[in-house]
Design a protein around this motif. Structure first.
Motif, PDB file in Angstrom:
ATOM      1  N   ARG A  50       0.862  -1.133   0.014  1.00  0.00           N
ATOM      2  CA  ARG A  50      -0.110  -0.103  -0.002  1.00  0.00           C
ATOM      3  C   ARG A  50       0.939   1.174  -0.210  1.00  0.00           C
ATOM      4  O   ARG A  50       0.675   2.287  -0.896  1.00  0.00           O
ATOM      5  CB  ARG A  50      -0.885  -0.029   1.247  1.00  0.00           C
ATOM      6  N   ALA A 191     -10.413  -1.138  -7.277  1.00  0.00           N
ATOM      7  CA  ALA A 191     -11.042  -1.205  -5.930  1.00  0.00           C
ATOM      8  C   ALA A 191     -11.030  -2.210  -5.017  1.00  0.00           C
ATOM      9  O   ALA A 191     -10.626  -2.193  -3.889  1.00  0.00           O
ATOM     10  CB  ALA A 191     -12.370  -0.584  -6.201  1.00  0.00           C
ATOM     11  N   ARG A 195      -8.869  -2.789  -1.681  1.00  0.00           N
ATOM     12  CA  ARG A 195      -9.793  -2.661  -0.288  1.00  0.00           C
ATOM     13  C   ARG A 195      -9.210  -3.569   0.545  1.00  0.00           C
ATOM     14  O   ARG A 195      -9.060  -3.732   1.756  1.00  0.00           O
ATOM     15  CB  ARG A 195     -11.190  -2.656  -0.597  1.00  0.00           C
ATOM     16  N   ASP A 198      -5.893  -2.866   1.907  1.00  0.00           N
ATOM     17  CA  ASP A 198      -5.947  -1.723   2.904  1.00  0.00           C
ATOM     18  C   ASP A 198      -6.335  -2.345   4.263  1.00  0.00           C
ATOM     19  O   ASP A 198      -5.839  -2.056   5.308  1.00  0.00           O
ATOM     20  CB  ASP A 198      -7.089  -0.857   2.254  1.00  0.00           C
ATOM     21  N   MET A 199      -7.385  -3.241   4.099  1.00  0.00           N
ATOM     22  CA  MET A 199      -7.747  -3.913   5.336  1.00  0.00           C
ATOM     23  C   MET A 199      -6.556  -4.925   5.960  1.00  0.00           C
ATOM     24  O   MET A 199      -6.572  -4.730   7.159  1.00  0.00           O
ATOM     25  CB  MET A 199      -9.015  -4.585   4.940  1.00  0.00           C
TER      26      MET A 199
END
Length: 316
Positions: A50, A191, A195, A198-199
């Motif tokens: 990320r 996306a 995600r 990101d989590m």
């Protein structure tokens, strides 16, 4: 000093939760190691990925700062490895992990919150540049030396091949390579995959700190004094001093970026330090060093902030 305490207090609370959970048998040692494996194999690679794909490299590259930060960190890593390996008689893997603890900062969870409070957006640029040095140079170098130290009785080419294969299968190294490639090609993750990344990345810090606390339960400090002194002294004092010398030797870095660099270098080692040491059976030693350095950083960073303000380099 309240600024530093406000940032470090949640860290100690999470470490304390892990320690208490192990103390009252809510989790056992195998479960703690399992959580550590989750961080090293999934959460930490996602954090690195990320960080590398969120911004283009050419947007933040500052070559004088990069050169100074790399020179200081690599010099300290080399000195730390040499002292541990040949002066104190540590094994190669232990020496490499110890040297990494002296030269890689907790940029995201301690360095950045402090720097952004006093410098604003300059802190984000400094963090991105520091993470490039740490993720592309120092961590791969430390893991390569540590992996090589586990290969007993292998010849030169066999050792090199085996170490290379182990690194090629290391999720952290894979994430660094993939993130760098995507950043260079300016490819953004879709996306849904982003995600997921990101989590996982958001889970890295709290789980790592919980694991540190669990690893501390039952820890015997006998024989660790030398490691704790070398690691804490190197990270909190020698790293920022080495960076200051590098800034003086390599001019061209703007003053505010220099201050940000010094704040990042003065932070304790990264919170996943014991997780990286777990692969080599060093998690308890690394956890003890991290806790000691984080406690002492409360005083050393407060002193650095006072000194910088006295020199007129910070807002009043």
């Amino acid at each position: 000093m309240l600024t530093v305490l406000g940032i470090t207090a949640p860290i100690f609370i999470l470490i304390g939760l892990g320690f208490v959970s192990a103390r009252i048998a809510l989790v056992n040692r195998e479960q703690i190691r399992g959580l550590g494996a989750f961080v090293i194999n999934f959460a930490l690679p996602a954090l690195v990925l990320r960080a590398l794909v969120e911004r283009r490299l050419d947007e933040v590259l500052n070559w004088p700062y990069l050169a100074a930060y790399a020179l200081a960190s690599l010099s300290l890593f080399t000195a730390g490895f040499a002292v541990a390996r040949w002066l104190r008689g540590q094994g190669q893997s232990a020496s490499a992990i110890l040297a990494m603890g002296m030269s890689v900062s907790n940029s995201g969870f301690i360095g950045y919150p402090i720097a952004v409070m006093v410098l604003g957006q300059t802190a984000a640029v400094a963090m991105a540049l520091g993470m490039l040095v740490e993720n592309l140079l120092l961590i791969p170098l430390a893991l390569a030396l540590a992996e090589a130290g586990t290969q007993r009785g292998s010849g030169g080419w066999a050792l090199l091949r085996e170490t290379g294969l182990r690194l090629a299968r290391n999720p952290l190294i894979i994430a660094i390579a993939l993130g760098l490639l995507l950043s260079l090609l300016q490819i953004r993750l879709p996306a849904v995959p982003f995600r997921v990344v990101d989590m996982l990345a958001d889970a890295s810090a709290p789980v790592a700190l919980f694991v540190i606390g669990g690893s501390l339960y039952g820890l015997k400090l006998g024989g660790m004094g030398g490691d704790l002194v070398q690691t804490a002294l190197g990270k909190l004092i020698l790293h920022p001093l080495a960076l200051l010398v590098a800034f003086l030797l390599l001019p061209g870095v703007e003053p505010q970026l220099m201050v940000a660099g010094l704040l990042f270098a003065s932070a304790p080692m990264m919170s996943i330090y014991p997780i990286l040491g777990q692969r080599f059976g060093l998690e308890q030693r690394c956890a003890a060093a991290l806790v000691a350095a984080t406690v002492l950083a409360f005083f050393s960073i407060s002193g650095l902030l006072a000194l910088l303000r006295w020199q007129g380099l910070l807002p009043g």
